[in-house]
Design a protein around this motif. Structure first.
Motif, PDB file in Angstrom:
ATOM      1  N   SER A  65       0.824  -1.216   0.000  1.00  0.00           N
ATOM      2  CA  SER A  65       0.000   0.000   0.000  1.00  0.00           C
ATOM      3  C   SER A  65       0.853   1.258   0.000  1.00  0.00           C
ATOM      4  N   SER A  71       3.282   1.574  -5.517  1.00  0.00           N
ATOM      5  CA  SER A  71       2.337   2.145  -4.557  1.00  0.00           C
ATOM      6  C   SER A  71       1.771   3.478  -5.047  1.00  0.00           C
ATOM      7  N   LEU A  73       0.469   4.121  -7.700  1.00  0.00           N
ATOM      8  CA  LEU A  73      -0.779   3.919  -8.434  1.00  0.00           C
ATOM      9  C   LEU A  73      -1.988   4.032  -7.502  1.00  0.00           C
ATOM     10  N   GLY A  74      -1.727   3.815  -6.217  1.00  0.00           N
ATOM     11  CA  GLY A  74      -2.796   3.953  -5.230  1.00  0.00           C
ATOM     12  C   GLY A  74      -3.858   2.876  -5.319  1.00  0.00           C
ATOM     13  N   LEU A  75      -3.526   1.774  -5.989  1.00  0.00           N
ATOM     14  CA  LEU A  75      -4.520   0.723  -6.179  1.00  0.00           C
ATOM     15  C   LEU A  75      -4.562  -0.270  -5.025  1.00  0.00           C
ATOM     16  N   ALA A  76      -3.443  -0.387  -4.298  1.00  0.00           N
ATOM     17  CA  ALA A  76      -3.379  -1.395  -3.233  1.00  0.00           C
ATOM     18  C   ALA A  76      -4.133  -0.899  -2.006  1.00  0.00           C
ATOM     19  N   PRO A  77      -5.007  -1.711  -1.461  1.00  0.00           N
ATOM     20  CA  PRO A  77      -5.734  -1.299  -0.261  1.00  0.00           C
ATOM     21  C   PRO A  77      -4.812  -1.167   0.944  1.00  0.00           C
TER      22      PRO A  77
ATOM     23  N   ASN B 146      -3.868 -10.899  -8.971  1.00  0.00           N
ATOM     24  CA  ASN B 146      -2.514 -11.130  -9.503  1.00  0.00           C
ATOM     25  C   ASN B 146      -2.343 -12.583  -9.948  1.00  0.00           C
TER      26      ASN B 146
END
Lengths: 423, 219
Positions: A65, A71, A73-77, B146
């Motif tokens: 995150s 990171s 990209l801001g896609l990871a919770p 993924n």
């Protein structure tokens, strides 16, 4: 615990641990599930959540995150309070950090090390089993997790010396060897301590116990409290340096050996000016030097490899060397050595009351291993394993025998009188 | 510009650029991270770290007893599709010509019939891997986007390549264009998804080998 979960504190501890080896491991997991087959908790429960790779999810999530190259990209919770609360039990109750999962991992991921680091983040968040955390705090405040303060140590050693009519030196000014104790032994298996002293006396070793540094177990490490872990290591290191010891001998305790032998210098940030040997390594050394005269042991026995001594410690062969030519009916269990199953109580799990039922289920694997050998007794070189197995044995009503390798060796010493007393 | 021209031209060029940039970025991001020195004294007689690292890599190529049938199946199945992919990529004549155009390197190709059989076996192994992932409670719990995306971008080039060679389903030019586009997607995804394990496997197995080797353990 009812206090709010401090997610930011956990996140900060996770981020402080972002190093190349950890990140490579986190990024490399294929989610292939092979590690499930190697984990005694998954084997015993069949619960997919007990899969070792699953236990890495919170730290992997925290890394991805904010610290991974993607990171931005801001896609990871982001990691949440729910994540931490949900995984607390998995990280503490269902992982003994035994390292068996690594043996089967196609990527060779050292999950045990990551779990050790992740626990620190959970503790920073205000999570963690209260009894395990209390054991760590008690060690910091009173010298040992079971109330073995310096005064009690002195009393117990004096009592053991009188009871067994042997010398047990305490607080000598100088000694070649600093002998340490596990309070589990001192409070529950004191014969193990006098057995170590008998062996040292028999071999004519110049040794001492010290009230300044005696507790070899390190619940600071197990509970994810790095500050307490350092205090415990420092006490022993300072005691060893004070007596000019060349060797510190760790008693029958697996994690105590792992933490001091392989982690001590890293915890202190400097090399330690003494070698650290587990008691099985030290007894093997005495045997190689011809200083251990033994009568044969005639009962049938098998050997349980404590994970931190064998698979993660490298002393697998020392126990075998000791038993070779001594135990006339030694039977290896299957699997054995570096592939052996864990007792279920390592990594601090033994001290977690709520984990007891699962531990007992895990012990059924060990019972099955032992019964297949037909051996009358299961010998170990770790008091924590022994306590775990003793409790599970009682809970399950198992009739097999449990022994300590130090005690059976001490019971078979050939005394000629000349070497019976310490220097 | 036809679909095939687009696939052979800008699509593949950009995909390669992203692939190379992504790989370099990931490698740099990893090796620029700090690494704590291990101050523990190695076990006397422990091999040098490089030797332990190499041993660690080799040792994790296969399982030791006593692991169960499902573990062995996953391992064997994994080897089948990895080796199959390598044979297809490096043994098929048109692929060798393509690589020759890029690098100048060339080697003898395998007969098309062999490649076709290997492709079918590889597809079957990839399908088995997916079925296992979808049916095993452990794998279902572990799996996320993924995992499925990596499976898809790996399987698609094999399937489309087989269809193109077999002239099945559409015009050859269209099938070839779709095949090349699937490779472009594979290349773009490679550095950012779990396919990057093709590089990380050397890092993780080696560091674990060195970690245990220092302790005098071979697992």
């Amino acid at each position: 615990m009812n206090a709010p979960v401090n997610v930011d504190a956990a996140r900060n501890v996770f981020f402080k641990q972002v190093e190349e080896p950890l990140v490579a491991y986190l990024e490399a997991c294929l989610h292939c599930g092979q590690c499930a087959d190697a984990c005694h908790f998954h084997e015993a429960s069949g619960d997919p959540r007990h899969t070792p790779a699953y236990k890495l999810f919170p730290i992997a999530k925290a890394y991805r995150s904010q610290k991974s190259p993607l990171s931005w990209l801001g896609l990871a919770p982001r990691i949440t309070e729910k994540d931490l609360s949900e995984w607390e039990e998995l990280l503490f109750d269902t992982c003994t950090m035994c390292g068996r999962c690594t043996t089967v991992c196609p990527m060779g991921i050292d999950i045990a090390s990551i779990v050790g680091k992740a626990r620190q983040a959970f503790v920073a968040a205000g999570l963690g089993p209260e009894d395990l955390l209390a054991a760590a705090d008690f060690s910091r405040d009173h010298g040992s997790p079971l109330g073995l303060d310096p005064g009690k140590l002195e009393d117990r050693i004096e009592w053991l010396a009188d009871e067994n009519e042997i010398d047990i030196p305490l607080d000598k000014d100088k000694a070649e060897v600093l002998l340490t104790v596990s309070s589990i032994e001192m409070m529950k298996y004191p014969v193990s301590i006098s057995a170590m002293a008998k062996i040292m006396n028999h071999a004519g070793v110049d040794y001492t116990f010290s009230t300044k540094g005696y507790e070899a177990t390190n619940f600071g490490y197990l509970a994810g409290k790095a500050d307490v872990a350092k205090i415990m290591v420092t006490r022993i290191a300072e005691a060893a340096e004070a007596v000019g010891a060349k060797t510190v001998v760790i008693p029958e305790c697996g994690h105590a050996y792992g933490v001091l032998r392989w982690g001590g210098a890293n915890i202190l940030g400097k090399r330690m000016p003494f070698e650290v040997l587990h008691i099985t390594e030290y007894m093997a050394k005495l045997k190689r030097e011809g200083r251990l005269k033994l009568k044969p042991h005639n009962g049938s026995i098998t050997y349980h490899d404590p994970c931190q001594i064998s698979r993660r410690g490298g002393a697998t062969e020392d126990a075998r060397y000791l038993l070779d030519g001594f135990a006339t009916d030694f039977r290896e269990m299957t699997p054995t050595g570096n592939q052996n199953w864990c007792c279920g109580g390592g990594g601090g799990v033994q001290a977690i009351g709520r984990a007891a039922e699962l531990r007992h289920q895990v012990f059924k694997i060990k019972i099955d291993q032992v019964e297949k050998t037909g051996a009358a007794a299961l010998v170990s070189s770790c008091a924590n394993c022994r306590l775990t197995m003793d409790e599970s044995k009682a809970a399950l009503g198992w009739k097999g025998g449990l022994e300590s390798i130090v005690e059976i060796i001490a019971d078979h010493l050939v005394e000629d009188g000349a070497t019976a007393k310490a220097d | 510009m036809s679909l095939l021209d687009f696939a052979r031209g800008p699509a593949l060029e950009y995909a390669f650029a992203i692939f190379l940039f992504g790989i370099l970025w990931r490698i740099a991001s990893l090796f620029l991270l700090p690494r704590a020195k291990d101050r523990s004294v190695p076990r006397p007689g422990a091999p040098a770290a490089a030797v332990s690292a190499a041993r660690g890599f080799v040792r994790h190529m296969w399982l030791r007893p006593p692991y169960g049938q499902s573990t062995v199946f996953a391992l064997v199945n994994g080897y089948i599709f990895h080796v199959g992919l390598a044979i297809i990529v490096f043994g098929f004549g048109p692929h060798i010509l393509f690589i020759n155009g890029l690098t100048g390197l060339s080697w003898p190709n395998l007969p098309s019939g062999v490649i076709s059989v290997v492709s079918v076996v590889t597809l079957a192994a990839l399908a088995a891997a997916l079925v296992r992932r979808l049916t095993s409670p452990v794998l279902r719990l572990l799996s996320g986007f993924n995992d499925y995306m990596s499976w898809l971008v790996t399987t698609a080039p094999v399937l489309t390549g087989l269809l193109a060679v077999s002239h099945l389903g559409a015009k050859y030019e269209t099938l070839l264009a779709v095949h090349i586009l699937s490779i472009a997607v594979f290349l773009i995804w490679f550095p950012f998804g779990k396919l990057f394990h093709a590089f990380l496997v050397f890092v993780t197995r080696s560091q674990t080998g060195a970690f245990y080797g220092r302790r005098g353990v071979q697992i």
